[in-house]
Design an enzyme around this catalytic site. Structure first.
Site, PDB file in Angstrom:
ATOM      1  N   HIS A 306       0.861  -1.183   0.000  1.00 38.38           N
ATOM      2  CA  HIS A 306       0.000   0.000   0.000  1.00 38.38           C
ATOM      3  C   HIS A 306       0.902   1.240   0.000  1.00 38.38           C
ATOM      4  O   HIS A 306       1.947   1.253   0.628  1.00 38.38           O
ATOM      5  CB  HIS A 306      -0.889   0.019   1.255  1.00 38.38           C
ATOM      6  CG  HIS A 306      -2.055   0.929   1.133  1.00 38.38           C
ATOM      7  ND1 HIS A 306      -1.962   2.271   1.391  1.00 38.38           N
ATOM      8  CD2 HIS A 306      -3.327   0.699   0.753  1.00 38.38           C
ATOM      9  CE1 HIS A 306      -3.134   2.833   1.182  1.00 38.38           C
ATOM     10  NE2 HIS A 306      -3.990   1.895   0.786  1.00 38.38           N
ATOM     11  N   ASP A 364      -7.962  -5.306   0.019  1.00 37.15           N
ATOM     12  CA  ASP A 364      -8.419  -6.115  -1.127  1.00 37.15           C
ATOM     13  C   ASP A 364      -8.080  -7.588  -0.986  1.00 37.15           C
ATOM     14  O   ASP A 364      -8.568  -8.409  -1.757  1.00 37.15           O
ATOM     15  CB  ASP A 364      -7.774  -5.580  -2.411  1.00 37.15           C
ATOM     16  CG  ASP A 364      -8.263  -4.178  -2.705  1.00 37.15           C
ATOM     17  OD1 ASP A 364      -7.447  -3.250  -2.690  1.00 37.15           O
ATOM     18  OD2 ASP A 364      -9.490  -4.023  -2.881  1.00 37.15           O
TER      19      ASP A 364
END
Ligand code: SDX
Length: 428
Positions: A306, A364
């Protein structure tokens, strides 16, 4: 806002005092606007260290794995609030009282239907078109229905656009799915809550009344909360940039949907599930870990890493628990992909490459398995993400338009040819 300054010395030995603007929490920012007068730009590809705006909506601490919406931790919102409560919080800055919530929920419920002409949009698409393409086109098309009636400088009109988008996005999302499988569109049911209504529009048919499982609807509502907003991510920044031109709000949200579709962003949930299916069995995990570390191989572990979180994504923890709940409830607890995901997570979190680069599972990673257990097809995963993120996008759009703002117009480092005379064809 309390200020102190950063002193910079320019090439001509001139010094500039650049104001440092203080955050209520997190990084302070250096106001570099004065540099333009010195014919100087800052250079920050990917905006790793650039604050494009001031906002009060969401705060992320990537090192501590903290995510707050208007000051409330995501874990508490996911476990104690409903998605519509979180929509109200993002839009208005405070959690609603029961009366405020009832009024808000009623407004949303009364705007879930779409104009019948919009149903004609779908016939222009092939049945096998990706649902994100259909969603992007249809939401953009909504601007044709409300353009004249929308004065974006009128706060009531902005609130009305927000209500219409939050109310209609589940209806359109479910229509994308129904269209792809050749089933009739199901109308929204005012007697159901937001998540139940979406599941009903997805899976009910005119021939058979259904009432979605409340436990699964609650799990989906939690998934909506986990995806509602996330500071100035790529799609939210897109909505702000398009909105800064005073464009129609439905066009702005369509632009956000386009940005979210990329597998590096919201498309990662679909890509993560496809990756888990490609891995197939725990015995293949090390091959994929090796590929993910190989610089010559473009493969990356989807659902890992991320831009901001250099610690565990707090949403991933809630997502993993929700995933387990749904698998238990649906009897899919022996889903081999869940076992592969748990094993992949364990191996990756112990691997020096991932530890050193601080690559943790993000929101996700588990969402795809959960959505699949809810019966949602893989190509609809990012549509679910877009459905939920619409509340965050429109909250940022309203925040920007309600405050002093200018059209977004970044500059560049130009390294192309300097001026030169045109060369006629016969002399080239
Ligand atoms: C979302 O911004 C948001 O808030 C987004 C989001 C939201 O709610 O809006 O949180 C939603 O988009 C989550 C992220 C979903 N994307 C994925 O899961 C796709 C896989 N992840 C990577 O593509 C990547 O981690 C990004 C795009 C998410 C972040 O990329 P960055 O910050 O630009 O980091 P990077 O690409 O510079 O990577 C840093 C290093 C690199 O190695 P080096 O060049 O330093 O040697 O880490 C490596 C990368 O190669 N790396 C990975 C990796 N992610 C980064 N290596 C293997 N697998 C990965 N997944």
């Amino acid at each position: 806002m309390p200020k102190n300054t950063l002193t910079v010395t320019l090439a001509n030995d001139k010094t500039l005092e650049l104001p440092v603007l203080k955050a209520s929490v997190g990084a302070n920012v250096v106001d570099i606007q004065a540099l333009a007068k010195e014919d100087l730009f800052t250079f920050d590809p990917g905006f790793l260290a650039t604050a494009a705006c001031e906002s009060k909506i969401t705060y992320i601490d990537g090192d501590k794995g903290i995510l707050l919406h208007r000051g409330y931790p995501i874990e508490e919102l996911a476990n104690h609030a409903s998605y519509l409560e979180v929509c109200y919080l993002l839009l208005h800055g405070e959690l609603p009282t029961q009366t405020e919530f009832n009024t808000f929920a009623k407004q949303i419920t009364q705007h879930t239907m779409i104009h019948q002409q919009i149903c004609n949009f779908f016939n222009g698409f092939r049945r096998d078109a990706h649902p994100m393409a259909i969603l992007m086109g249809t939401v953009g098309g909504l601007s044709a229905f409300y353009h004249e009636a929308t004065d974006i400088h009128n706060p009531d009109h902005r609130a009305s656009a927000a209500c219409r988008l939050i109310a209609k996005i589940p209806t359109i999302a479910a229509m994308c799915y129904k269209y792809s499988i050749g089933q009739p569109f199901m109308p929204p049911q005012n007697r159901m809550n937001y998540a139940e209504n979406f599941l009903n529009m997805m899976f009910a048919t005119p021939s058979e009344e259904t009432m979605p499982d409340p436990v699964l609807a609650k799990a989906l509502d939690k998934i909506f909360i986990l995806h509602a907003d996330h500071e100035q991510n790529a799609s939210t920044s897109t909505v702000r940039l398009v909105g800064s031109t005073d464009a129609n709000p439905f066009a702005c949200i369509a632009a956000g949907i386009a940005a979210l579709w990329g597998p590096a962003h919201g498309g990662a949930n679909e890509a993560a599930l496809n990756m888990l299916e490609a891995i197939g069995d725990e015995s293949n995990i090390n091959t994929y870990i090796k590929r993910a570390k190989d610089k010559s191989d473009p493969f990356r572990l989807m659902g890992f890493g991320h831009r901001v979180y250099k610690n565990y994504d707090p949403r991933a923890k809630v997502m993993r628990d929700t995933c387990y709940e749904v698998l238990e409830r649906t009897g899919a607890h022996d889903d081999p992909l869940f076992k592969v995901a748990l094993k992949l997570e364990k191996i990756a979190l112990e691997d020096p490459y991932f530890v050193e680069k601080k690559l943790y599972p993000n929101v996700d990673f588990y969402s795809g398995i959960t959505l699949r257990a809810l019966g949602i097809p893989t190509n609809m995963f990012t549509v679910i993400f877009a459905l939920a993120r619409t509340s965050g996008w429109i909250s940022h759009w309203i925040e920007m338009l309600s405050s002093d703002h200018r059209i977004g117009r970044p500059r560049q480092l130009y390294t192309g040819m300097t001026q030169r005379p045109f060369v006629p064809m016969k002399k080239r």
